[in-house]
Every structure is written in structure tokens, then in C-alpha cells.
Design a protein around this motif. Structure first.
Motif, PDB file in Angstrom:
ATOM      1  N   PRO A  12       0.930  -1.429  -0.079  1.00 40.26           N
ATOM      2  CA  PRO A  12       0.171  -0.068  -0.023  1.00 40.26           C
ATOM      3  C   PRO A  12       1.023   1.100  -0.158  1.00 40.26           C
ATOM      4  N   GLY A  13       0.338   2.153  -0.890  1.00 45.04           N
ATOM      5  CA  GLY A  13       1.313   3.527  -0.893  1.00 45.04           C
ATOM      6  C   GLY A  13       2.350   3.417  -2.149  1.00 45.04           C
ATOM      7  N   ARG A  14       2.504   2.187  -2.853  1.00 48.95           N
ATOM      8  CA  ARG A  14       3.263   2.178  -3.778  1.00 48.95           C
ATOM      9  C   ARG A  14       2.919   2.968  -5.090  1.00 48.95           C
ATOM     10  N   LEU A  15       3.668   3.678  -5.911  1.00 45.36           N
ATOM     11  CA  LEU A  15       2.854   4.294  -6.942  1.00 45.36           C
ATOM     12  C   LEU A  15       3.009   3.607  -8.258  1.00 45.36           C
ATOM     13  N   ASP A  22      -4.130   6.386 -18.156  1.00 49.82           N
ATOM     14  CA  ASP A  22      -2.839   7.096 -18.284  1.00 49.82           C
ATOM     15  C   ASP A  22      -2.700   8.170 -17.041  1.00 49.82           C
ATOM     16  N   GLN A  23      -2.747   7.332 -15.900  1.00 58.80           N
ATOM     17  CA  GLN A  23      -2.522   8.023 -14.477  1.00 58.80           C
ATOM     18  C   GLN A  23      -1.743   7.190 -13.579  1.00 58.80           C
ATOM     19  N   VAL A  24      -0.911   8.073 -12.942  1.00 62.74           N
ATOM     20  CA  VAL A  24      -0.205   7.118 -11.745  1.00 62.74           C
ATOM     21  C   VAL A  24      -1.245   7.323 -10.715  1.00 62.74           C
ATOM     22  N   GLY A  25      -1.245   6.353  -9.749  1.00 64.61           N
ATOM     23  CA  GLY A  25      -1.975   6.025  -8.671  1.00 64.61           C
ATOM     24  C   GLY A  25      -1.329   5.561  -7.517  1.00 64.61           C
ATOM     25  N   GLU A  26      -1.896   5.551  -6.359  1.00 63.07           N
ATOM     26  CA  GLU A  26      -1.117   5.013  -5.106  1.00 63.07           C
ATOM     27  C   GLU A  26      -1.941   3.624  -5.074  1.00 63.07           C
ATOM     28  N   TYR A  27      -1.116   2.522  -5.011  1.00 63.31           N
ATOM     29  CA  TYR A  27      -1.977   1.214  -4.635  1.00 63.31           C
ATOM     30  C   TYR A  27      -2.299   1.240  -3.463  1.00 63.31           C
ATOM     31  N   LEU A  37      -6.311   1.797  -7.152  1.00 65.08           N
ATOM     32  CA  LEU A  37      -5.627   2.890  -7.097  1.00 65.08           C
ATOM     33  C   LEU A  37      -6.337   4.096  -6.631  1.00 65.08           C
ATOM     34  N   ARG A  38      -5.422   4.780  -5.956  1.00 67.44           N
ATOM     35  CA  ARG A  38      -6.148   6.377  -5.729  1.00 67.44           C
ATOM     36  C   ARG A  38      -5.174   7.311  -6.131  1.00 67.44           C
ATOM     37  N   PRO A  39      -5.839   8.568  -6.531  1.00 63.84           N
ATOM     38  CA  PRO A  39      -4.738   9.447  -7.178  1.00 63.84           C
ATOM     39  C   PRO A  39      -3.870   9.999  -6.202  1.00 63.84           C
ATOM     40  N   VAL A  40      -2.694  10.471  -6.550  1.00 65.71           N
ATOM     41  CA  VAL A  40      -1.571  11.009  -5.762  1.00 65.71           C
ATOM     42  C   VAL A  40      -2.270  12.159  -5.148  1.00 65.71           C
ATOM     43  N   GLY A  41      -2.044  12.342  -3.862  1.00 60.11           N
ATOM     44  CA  GLY A  41      -2.570  13.429  -2.943  1.00 60.11           C
ATOM     45  C   GLY A  41      -4.247  13.081  -2.586  1.00 60.11           C
ATOM     46  N   GLY A  42      -4.641  12.110  -3.182  1.00 54.66           N
ATOM     47  CA  GLY A  42      -6.019  11.499  -2.344  1.00 54.66           C
ATOM     48  C   GLY A  42      -7.145  11.972  -3.821  1.00 54.66           C
ATOM     49  N   GLY A  43      -8.294  11.401  -3.504  1.00 55.45           N
ATOM     50  CA  GLY A  43      -9.228  11.481  -4.390  1.00 55.45           C
ATOM     51  C   GLY A  43     -10.038  10.089  -4.726  1.00 55.45           C
ATOM     52  N   VAL A  44     -10.624   9.982  -5.541  1.00 56.61           N
ATOM     53  CA  VAL A  44     -11.878   8.666  -5.709  1.00 56.61           C
ATOM     54  C   VAL A  44     -10.719   7.757  -6.348  1.00 56.61           C
ATOM     55  N   GLU A  60       7.067   9.944 -14.021  1.00 57.73           N
ATOM     56  CA  GLU A  60       5.575   9.792 -13.737  1.00 57.73           C
ATOM     57  C   GLU A  60       5.464  10.237 -12.334  1.00 57.73           C
ATOM     58  N   ARG A  61       6.198   9.718 -11.196  1.00 58.81           N
ATOM     59  CA  ARG A  61       5.962  10.174 -10.072  1.00 58.81           C
ATOM     60  C   ARG A  61       6.254  11.577  -9.931  1.00 58.81           C
ATOM     61  N   LEU A  62       7.180  12.033 -10.328  1.00 54.76           N
ATOM     62  CA  LEU A  62       7.402  13.685  -9.911  1.00 54.76           C
ATOM     63  C   LEU A  62       6.297  14.267 -10.713  1.00 54.76           C
ATOM     64  N   GLY A  63       5.666  13.981 -11.845  1.00 53.52           N
ATOM     65  CA  GLY A  63       4.521  14.552 -12.361  1.00 53.52           C
ATOM     66  C   GLY A  63       3.304  14.643 -11.716  1.00 53.52           C
ATOM     67  N   ALA A  64       3.071  13.342 -11.038  1.00 51.97           N
ATOM     68  CA  ALA A  64       1.844  13.225 -10.358  1.00 51.97           C
ATOM     69  C   ALA A  64       2.159  13.986  -9.091  1.00 51.97           C
ATOM     70  N   GLY A  65       3.063  13.898  -8.401  1.00 54.65           N
ATOM     71  CA  GLY A  65       3.597  14.893  -7.247  1.00 54.65           C
ATOM     72  C   GLY A  65       3.335  16.317  -7.492  1.00 54.65           C
ATOM     73  N   VAL A  66       3.881  16.721  -8.676  1.00 52.43           N
ATOM     74  CA  VAL A  66       3.398  18.115  -8.962  1.00 52.43           C
ATOM     75  C   VAL A  66       1.992  18.613  -9.147  1.00 52.43           C
ATOM     76  N   ARG A  67       1.428  17.568  -9.888  1.00 55.30           N
ATOM     77  CA  ARG A  67      -0.198  17.810  -9.989  1.00 55.30           C
ATOM     78  C   ARG A  67      -0.925  17.947  -8.846  1.00 55.30           C
ATOM     79  N   ALA A  68      -0.550  16.852  -7.923  1.00 56.34           N
ATOM     80  CA  ALA A  68      -1.406  17.047  -6.656  1.00 56.34           C
ATOM     81  C   ALA A  68      -0.938  18.361  -5.703  1.00 56.34           C
ATOM     82  N   ALA A  69       0.305  18.929  -5.901  1.00 56.34           N
ATOM     83  CA  ALA A  69       0.610  20.123  -5.214  1.00 56.34           C
ATOM     84  C   ALA A  69      -0.002  21.291  -5.829  1.00 56.34           C
ATOM     85  N   ASN A  70      -0.264  21.215  -7.060  1.00 57.70           N
ATOM     86  CA  ASN A  70      -0.995  22.332  -7.777  1.00 57.70           C
ATOM     87  C   ASN A  70      -2.294  22.263  -7.243  1.00 57.70           C
TER      88      ASN A  70
END
Length: 135
Positions: A12-15, A22-27, A37-44, A60-70
Motif C-alpha cells: 500500500p502506498g506504492r505508486l 494514463d494516470q499514476v495512482g497509489e496502490y 488505485l487512488r490519485p496521488v494526493g487523495g481522491g476517488v 511519472e511520480r514527479l509529475g503526479a506529485g506536482v499535479r497533486a501540489a498544484n
């Protein structure tokens, strides 16, 4: 190694990257034949095919983290507007004993965390100032 045994090794938590969305999700876990899978930063959460998902690349991990921060930044409540003069606590008129007494009453209420009494003192001070110190 089969896809089934690979998905069982996910913690759990692995990206993971899901090519179907076409998304990165947290297992999160398994649900029947799918991985959740859950979107990085939370969500459905969403279901993904365990045979199709793979570990996310650094990019991909970096991009998902930046999108979540934005997203977090955009969803933060804005700061309240600055207080106008009518919203600020009234200041006692220098040399007026009644103003000073009401201001002290307000400070005592504030020190006691009695917001109702603090508001009452402010109202009384404004009324006194309108009546006695009208400019």
C-alpha cells in the motif's frame, strides 16, 4: 513471474502507472480481480487491471506529485479580506474615562476568552463614541 504474483507484491502506498487511464495512482488494495488505485494526493479510487499496471517511473511520480501540489494550492481557501475600519475594535478616545472603562472591560473579556462579552464591550464603546464623541 506472472502478473498475478507481481500485483500481490505491491505494498500500500506504492505508486503504479495505469495505462488504461494514463494516470499514476497509489496502490491501496485488491478488490476481486482488480487492484485499487487512488490519485496521488487523495481522491476517488479506481479499479485497474493488475496485469496492465506497472511501477511508475521517476518522471511519472514527479509529475503526479506536482499535479497533486498544484491541485492543493488551487483548492486552498483564499485569505479573508482585510478588516475595514468598521470591523476593527473601536479605540478609546484619549482622556475619556468612559471609553477607557469600556476598553478595559473588553480586554478583561478577551483575557477570559469570553467572545460574547468582548463583542458587547465593543458595541457599547461604539455607541458611547457615537453619542459622546461624534466628530
Amino acid at each position: 513471474m506472472t502478473a498475478e504474483s507481481t500485483s500481490e507484491s505491491h505494498e500500500p502506498g506504492r505508486l503504479l502507472y495505469d495505462p488504461a487511464t494514463d494516470q499514476v495512482g497509489e496502490y491501496r488494495d485488491r478488490a476481486g480481480p482488480y487492484v485499487m488505485l487512488r490519485p496521488v494526493g487523495g481522491g476517488v479510487e479506481w479499479q485497474a487491471d493488475p496485469a496492465a499496471v506497472r511501477p511508475a517511473t521517476d518522471r511519472e511520480r514527479l509529475g503526479a506529485g506536482v499535479r497533486a501540489a498544484n491541485h492543493r494550492t488551487r483548492s486552498l481557501p483564499s485569505l479573508p479580506p482585510p478588516l475595514d475600519e468598521a470591523s476593527r475594535p473601536p479605540r478609546p478616545v484619549p482622556g475619556c474615562a468612559a471609553c477607557l472603562a469600556l476598553a478595559e472591560r473588553r480586554e478583561a473579556a478577551r483575557a477570559a476568552y469570553d467572545r460574547s462579552a468582548e463583542t458587547d464591550a465593543n458595541v457599547l464603546l461604539r455607541q458611547h463614541q457615537r453619542k459622546e464623541h461624534r466628530a
